[in-house]
Scaffold this active site. Structure first.
Site, PDB file in Angstrom:
ATOM      1  N   HIS A 273       0.852  -1.186   0.000  1.00  0.00           N
ATOM      2  CA  HIS A 273       0.000   0.000   0.000  1.00  0.00           C
ATOM      3  C   HIS A 273       0.885   1.232   0.000  1.00  0.00           C
ATOM      4  O   HIS A 273       1.977   1.240   0.583  1.00  0.00           O
ATOM      5  CB  HIS A 273      -0.926   0.008   1.230  1.00  0.00           C
ATOM      6  CG  HIS A 273      -2.029   1.008   1.128  1.00  0.00           C
ATOM      7  ND1 HIS A 273      -1.871   2.332   1.478  1.00  0.00           N
ATOM      8  CD2 HIS A 273      -3.309   0.886   0.694  1.00  0.00           C
ATOM      9  CE1 HIS A 273      -3.009   2.974   1.271  1.00  0.00           C
ATOM     10  NE2 HIS A 273      -3.897   2.135   0.799  1.00  0.00           N
ATOM     11  N   GLU A 326      -7.866  -4.539  -0.840  1.00  0.00           N
ATOM     12  CA  GLU A 326      -8.421  -5.213  -2.015  1.00  0.00           C
ATOM     13  C   GLU A 326      -8.390  -6.740  -1.894  1.00  0.00           C
ATOM     14  O   GLU A 326      -9.252  -7.425  -2.440  1.00  0.00           O
ATOM     15  CB  GLU A 326      -7.660  -4.782  -3.282  1.00  0.00           C
ATOM     16  CG  GLU A 326      -7.980  -3.385  -3.760  1.00  0.00           C
ATOM     17  CD  GLU A 326      -7.107  -2.339  -3.084  1.00  0.00           C
ATOM     18  OE1 GLU A 326      -6.203  -2.733  -2.306  1.00  0.00           O
ATOM     19  OE2 GLU A 326      -7.320  -1.133  -3.324  1.00  0.00           O
TER      20      GLU A 326
END
Length: 388
Positions: A273, A326
């Site tokens: 991320h 996700e």
């Protein structure tokens, strides 16, 4: 008319404006080193675990969590706004046909723009705070109806009319499938929606605020945000994370499959991320949500997560690469019956509330966002050649 004068000197900023503070906000923040993010003063994960989507929506646009009476009133108010105007409903089949290859999110850009025109949205610069807020409620309430109608029309099915007696999440699933969802799946989707309402100054949120700074109407701001979200580097990873699980196939293939791709310099979708240097708190919550359902798919996802993190730690020492939202978002949405092509649109059905809160906040500032660029092309001026 405001005059924007160029600064006396240019200020260099890092690529992507990483770490550059462009404004103050009261909406929320992401503390990446801690693995924590919040909406206003509350932990976003705790809100997802304990409150309804409508309560959190109220928090973002009104600034506080409602009590039971006010929460019920806000839920009823927004549920009453779900039905689309006839002018929009009439053209949805054509929009669905035109965007068949691109999907519902692409179609929603057109439909949302049309909604703003049909509802008479005016520039936020020209209206007061109450009207701005009402325009955001109208737009946010309509987004699930637009997305699900476009999806169904693209498959030769009639749209399903919204129901005011269902929650935002349950109604979304109902309009998508035509069947009232069981409470457990509706709640799982609701928790996912709450967890993704807002997440700092990401690309789509910043886009919405840039457009709002021009004084444009709410629909224009949200359409721009949807455009930013449509890029695969921003909102397209949940289905790709599931594609990774499918490509690996079985537990005995995890190590070889991952090593081959990491050594080739490929990105493993669902891991890493831009902000978090620890485990993504959204991923942790959604893992727990998925494990409540259980089953071989969930067990396999947990095993893949464990092995991928170990291999990444071995091959990329010193880098903190964990699952992001996700990875388990795809698992949870699949368990709840959502088709993969609706993963990113579902994300948009949540994030539209965060975009709206940012539009409302930005509209309070009359200064247009207008950065500069350094010209690095050929030296000018050069005489314009005459045509031969």
């Amino acid at each position: 008319m405001s005059i924007n004068r160029a600064p006396a000197t240019l200020v260099d900023a890092p690529r992507g404006l990483a770490g550059v503070v462009v404004t103050d906000t009261r909406i929320g923040d992401v503390r990446g080193n801690e693995g924590f993010y919040h909406y206003r003063e509350y932990s976003a994960v705790e809100l997802a675990q304990t409150r309804s989507f409508e309560d959190v929506w109220h928090l973002l646009v009104h600034g506080d969590l409602p009590d039971a009476r006010r929460g019920a009133a806000f839920t009823a108010e927004t549920a009453a706004l779900r039905r689309l105007p006839e002018e929009v409903r009439a053209v949805l089949p054509a929009i669905a046909a035109a965007s068949a290859r691109s999907g519902p999110l692409a179609g929603m850009r057109t439909a949302l723009s049309l909604l703003g025109a049909a509802k008479g949205f005016r520039p936020v610069y020209d209206i007061d705070a109450d009207r701005r807020r009402q325009d955001t409620l109208v737009a946010c309430a309509a987004v699930p109806a637009l997305l699900t109608a476009l999806y169904r029309l693209g498959r030769g099915l009639d749209p399903v009319e919204p129901r005011e007696d269902l929650s935002y999440a349950a109604n979304y699933l109902y309009m998508l499938t035509g069947c009232e969802p069981d409470p457990e799946r509706a709640r799982a989707v609701e928790q996912y929606l709450i967890s993704t309402i807002d997440h700092g100054f990401n690309a789509s949120t910043f886009t919405a605020r840039v457009i709002a700074s021009t004084g444009a109407d709410v629909a224009a701001c949200l359409v721009g945000a949807v455009g930013a979200l449509s890029g695969p580097l921003h909102g397209g990873a949940p289905s790709r994370a599931l594609d990774t699980l499918d490509a690996i196939g079985t537990p005995d293939r995890v190590d070889s499959w991952i090593r081959e791709r990491v050594l080739a310099g490929e990105r493993i979708m669902g891991f890493g991320h831009a902000v978090y240097r620890t485990e993504d708190p959204r991923s942790r919550m959604l893992r727990e949500t998925a494990q409540r359902f259980g089953g071989p798919r969930v067990d396999f996802a947990v095993e893949v997560e464990r092995r991928v993190e170990a291999i990444l730690a071995e091959l990329k020492p010193g880098r903190e690469l964990h699952t992001n939202v996700e990875f388990y978002a795809g698992v949870v949405m699949e368990l709840c019956g959502l088709p993969r092509e609706m993963f990113t649109p579902t994300f948009a059905a949540a994030r539209v509330v965060g975009w709206s809160a940012n539009v409302l906040e930005q509209a309070q500032d009359s200064k247009i966002i207008r950065p500069a660029a350094r010209y690095v092309g050929r030296k000018a001026p050069v005489a314009v050649p005459q045509p031969a």
